[in-house]
Write an enzyme that holds these catalytic residues in place. Structure first.
Site, PDB file in Angstrom:
ATOM      1  N   PRO A 132       0.824  -1.213   0.000  1.00 44.60           N
ATOM      2  CA  PRO A 132       0.000   0.000   0.000  1.00 44.60           C
ATOM      3  C   PRO A 132       0.855   1.259   0.000  1.00 44.60           C
ATOM      4  O   PRO A 132       1.911   1.317   0.637  1.00 44.60           O
ATOM      5  CB  PRO A 132      -0.802  -0.129   1.298  1.00 44.60           C
ATOM      6  CG  PRO A 132      -0.924  -1.598   1.494  1.00 44.60           C
ATOM      7  CD  PRO A 132       0.379  -2.175   1.013  1.00 44.60           C
ATOM      8  N   CYS A 133       0.379   2.267  -0.720  1.00 43.53           N
ATOM      9  CA  CYS A 133       1.238   3.412  -1.044  1.00 43.53           C
ATOM     10  C   CYS A 133       0.925   4.676  -0.259  1.00 43.53           C
ATOM     11  O   CYS A 133       1.550   5.703  -0.489  1.00 43.53           O
ATOM     12  CB  CYS A 133       1.114   3.720  -2.545  1.00 43.53           C
ATOM     13  SG  CYS A 133      -0.572   4.177  -3.033  1.00 43.53           S
ATOM     14  N   GLN A 134      -0.028   4.643   0.694  1.00 44.34           N
ATOM     15  CA  GLN A 134      -0.437   5.898   1.323  1.00 44.34           C
ATOM     16  C   GLN A 134       0.726   6.623   1.990  1.00 44.34           C
ATOM     17  O   GLN A 134       0.786   7.856   1.992  1.00 44.34           O
ATOM     18  CB  GLN A 134      -1.538   5.643   2.367  1.00 44.34           C
ATOM     19  CG  GLN A 134      -2.833   5.118   1.778  1.00 44.34           C
ATOM     20  CD  GLN A 134      -2.894   3.600   1.833  1.00 44.34           C
ATOM     21  OE1 GLN A 134      -1.869   2.923   1.729  1.00 44.34           O
ATOM     22  NE2 GLN A 134      -4.094   3.070   1.973  1.00 44.34           N
ATOM     23  N   TYR A 136       3.792   6.648   1.035  1.00 45.47           N
ATOM     24  CA  TYR A 136       4.751   7.140   0.058  1.00 45.47           C
ATOM     25  C   TYR A 136       4.162   8.196  -0.875  1.00 45.47           C
ATOM     26  O   TYR A 136       4.892   9.013  -1.435  1.00 45.47           O
ATOM     27  CB  TYR A 136       5.258   5.986  -0.819  1.00 45.47           C
ATOM     28  CG  TYR A 136       5.882   4.846  -0.048  1.00 45.47           C
ATOM     29  CD1 TYR A 136       6.833   5.083   0.939  1.00 45.47           C
ATOM     30  CD2 TYR A 136       5.506   3.532  -0.309  1.00 45.47           C
ATOM     31  CE1 TYR A 136       7.396   4.029   1.644  1.00 45.47           C
ATOM     32  CE2 TYR A 136       6.076   2.473   0.391  1.00 45.47           C
ATOM     33  CZ  TYR A 136       7.021   2.724   1.370  1.00 45.47           C
ATOM     34  OH  TYR A 136       7.575   1.691   2.056  1.00 45.47           O
ATOM     35  N   SER A 137       2.846   8.164  -1.074  1.00 43.29           N
ATOM     36  CA  SER A 137       2.236   9.061  -2.058  1.00 43.29           C
ATOM     37  C   SER A 137       2.401  10.510  -1.639  1.00 43.29           C
ATOM     38  O   SER A 137       2.439  10.842  -0.450  1.00 43.29           O
ATOM     39  CB  SER A 137       0.753   8.735  -2.234  1.00 43.29           C
ATOM     40  OG  SER A 137       0.014   9.148  -1.107  1.00 43.29           O
TER      41      SER A 137
END
EC number: 2.1.1.37
Length: 512
Positions: A132-134, A136-137
């Site tokens: 999941p990228c939250q 890093y985004s």
């Protein structure tokens, strides 16, 4: 005997990566990959994954396909479909572990199943997926920056890639594919970039996990050629960034995708081949779908009321653009409202003039499917309908440009404290007809302001199916859950057609 390559799909979402790999075939038409396990924690996405897993197992049986169509048309229940094909249903549920599972919390179940698959498989194995990228985004980091108590080093999402490492140590695959947002390149923990550490850990999972008897991996870019098979040498980390619009995807989606190859494999993998096709536009991808009107929230929602409201708005905008010296151009626009527009349309009564490029049409279209799935509009407040119509007309009059906040008439400005500061210049964004779309993100589930349909006479944001088209999901891909959950699934997914191209590179590498 042809031995399929075993796929272990982690953080699977609705199955974008897995769909691309499962569709990759050999020269003699046999499937090259077999998904052994798809791990996903979100209940709605997990349900979608399981439905799709069943579809793949029924696809060669014509009667079973017809029953699948009956389900997605609402003529039979999901339980009816699964009950009618118990063997295939059992295999599909085994593939998705019978229920949502979370890496890091349900590792006993997940790791046990992976070990069983690996021990019983005599052939190549690959691991795919994107943590999941939250964390890093860029959007997620912006939100975190506003939280004075946020500590990156305490955010477990920064370290979910270590769950990926644990699976690598169990499966010991010949190849892995790991995907994430471009923000991973600049994300920091303790004021240090985290991406170099991720690369080092992926190159030597045995060190990171304390595993013995495990080889390391060389990490390749899928878009920049490596200079050496012994030591892939890239000038900078941005070499791992894939711009999806350059590879047949009708969307400006920029993602980091790493190709890990076991270090005893000497062949250098191919890279993606750029697609020179100027027909990959929003209009060409979705214009054949049934035309729909937007919904009205907070007020009585009827076709008659909608017609009155939008007609009045178009009259207001006619006067505005006349003041801007665009009266003649405005008069040439076809802005006739149709009394036939509804909020949803499952029957395929769109245009028969399909404009999308053949390579995407062959991938997306299902000629036996006589319905349009997940094609329903959301409701919007009346004042936003006026802004949507303005954005769409502005794009038509100004060569596909979406208006910034400074381009809006004062009377259309929303009651937003930062509207005039420039911080929300793109608060409303039309997906211009003759360009590829901007990135389809999970934010589309919120309000639709960034995803306005180019046709002002429909006056709405994109439907789930239109977003899925721009993500290159096949038309027979059915998204489970409510509409908000469907939007989230589509926005978080890897474009399946891009995944298929990556799968072909992996197959060619291992087939050597």
């Amino acid at each position: 005997m042809h031995q399929k390559i075993l796929v272990i799909d982690l953080f699977a979402g609705p199955g974008g990566l897995g769909e691309g790999f499962s569709a990759c075939s050999t020269e003699d038409g046999k499937l090259a990959f077999k998904i052994g396990i798809s791990v996903e924690k979100d209940p709605a996405a997990h349900k979608t994954l399981t439905t799709r897993a069943l579809f793949r197992k029924l696809i060669t049986n014509n009667q079973a396909r017809q029953d699948y169509y009956k389900y997605v048309m609402g003529k039979i229940t999901r339980e009816d479909l699964f009950r009618k094909y118990p063997k295939e249903a059992r295999l599909a549920q085994e593939e998705t572990l019978h229920s949502p599972q979370t890496l890091g919390e349900d590792n006993e179940i997940i790791h046990k199943r992976i070990k069983e698959l690996v021990e019983s498989h005599n052939g190549f194995k690959i691991v795919i997926g994107g943590p999941p990228c939250q964390a890093y985004s860029l959007a997620g980091r912006s939100r975190n920056a506003g939280n004075k108590d946020y500590r990156a080093e305490e955010d477990h999402r920064h370290f979910l890639y270590k769950e990926y490492l644990e699976v690598l140590s169990i499966a010991k695959p010949e190849v892995f594919v790991m995907e994430n947002v471009r923000g991973i390149l600049s994300a920091k923990v303790n004021n240090k970039l985290i991406f170099p550490q991720i690369l080092d850990d992926l190159k030597q999972p045995s060190i990171a996990t304390g595993t013995t008897n495990m080889r390391g991996y060389k990490i390749y870019s899928l878009v920049v050629n490596s200079k050496s098979p012994e030591n892939p040498d890239y000038q900078n980390h941005s070499d791992f960034l894939i711009r999806a619009e350059e590879y047949g995807i009708p969307q400006a989606r920029h993602r980091v995708i790493l190709l890990g190859v076991r270090d005893d494999i000497k062949k250098i993998p191919d890279i993606l081949v750029k697609t020179k096709n100027e027909n990959n536009t929003v209009k060409n991808l979705i214009s054949d779908l049934p035309r729909l009107r937007s919904g009205l929230s907070k007020h009585q929602d009827t076709d008659e009321r909608w017609m009155i409201i939008v007609s009045n708005y178009l009259d207001q905008l006619s006067q505005y653009f006349e003041k801007q010296g665009k009266a003649e151009a405005f008069s040439k626009l076809n802005l006739n409202l149709s009394k036939e527009l509804k909020r949803n349309c499952s029957m395929n009564n769109g245009t028969k003039d399909i404009l999308m490029p053949n390579f995407l049409r062959n991938w997306i279209e299902d000629k036996d499917l006589n319905v349009v799935l997940n094609h329903e509009t959301r409701g919007h407040i009346e004042t936003d309908l006026l802004r949507y119509a303005f954005c769409a007309i502005y794009s038509m009059l100004y060569d596909g440009i979406s208006p910034k906040s400074r381009d809006f008439p004062a009377e259309l400005a929303p009651q937003h404290a930062n509207w005039s500061t420039g911080k929300h210049a793109d608060r409303f964004r039309v997906q211009s007809a003759n360009k590829f779309s901007t990135t389809i993100t999970s934010h589309i589930s919120k309000d639709g302001h960034y995803f306005i349909h180019y046709d002002p006479t429909q006056c709405r944001s994109l439907t789930v199916r239109e977003a899925a088209r721009l993500q290159t999901f096949p038309d027979n891909y059915y998204f489970e859950g409510n509409r908000t959950q469907q939007y989230v699934q589509v926005g978080n997914a890897v474009p399946p057609f891009l995944a298929k191209q990556i799968a072909e590179i992996v197959f060619n590498l291992l087939n050597e």
